[in-house]
Design a protein around this motif. Structure first.
Motif: not given
Length: 157
Positions: A101-113
């Motif tokens: 799973q890969i998800v970008s943070s709403p502000d684009g500063k982080y990537i949750l995986y």
């Protein structure tokens, strides 16, 4: 003497009630690490049990039940040509075949995986699961939650 016994009994009952409440609310999703607090917007990360549909959020002792999110987006099977996937494969030590799973943070500063590490015991689904956030700005990865067989979906609102 009786008053000491009463006081100790009351304290024991309060501790048992407190522990029971924590167990009930978290459904045994424990992780006492506080590393997630360094991530901006961590309070908007939602974990979801795909079997029951129950949603959770990070808290001091791990995960706590929260309202079920009807707009929860499924991020399994990430696109290998996406910017996020390529960045993670270049900049982290993650074995990309283990990232599901890969998800970008709403502000684009982080990537949750989410990285599932198979333990190799021969048992199906015998994995340690790590929920990590990669900071695009400083290039660091932070484990925000982990656990044995914690197969939860994630979304970042």
């Amino acid at each position: 003497m009786k008053s000491k016994i009463v006081i100790i009994s009351v304290i024991a009952i309060i501790l048992i009630v407190l522990l029971s409440t924590i167990l009930c609310l978290s459904q045994f999703h424990f992780d006492f690490s506080q590393d997630y607090r360094s991530i901006e917007g961590y309070e908007n990360i939602v974990f979801k049990d795909s079997w029951s549909g129950q949603c959770f959020r990070l808290c001091t002792w791990g995960l706590i039940k929260t309202e079920n999110d009807t707009e929860f987006e499924d991020h399994r099977n990430p696109d290998e040509s996406s910017y996020e996937y390529r960045l993670l494969s270049e900049k982290t030590d993650a074995e990309m075949w283990q990232v599901d799973q890969i998800v970008s943070s709403p502000d684009g500063k982080y990537i949750l995986y989410v990285e599932r590490v198979y333990l190799g015991t021969g048992v199906t689904d015998d994995d340690d699961v790590y929920f990590k956030v990669y900071s695009i700005e400083d290039g660091t990865s932070t484990t925000i939650y982990s656990g044995y067989r914690q197969f939860l979906l994630v979304d970042w609102k």
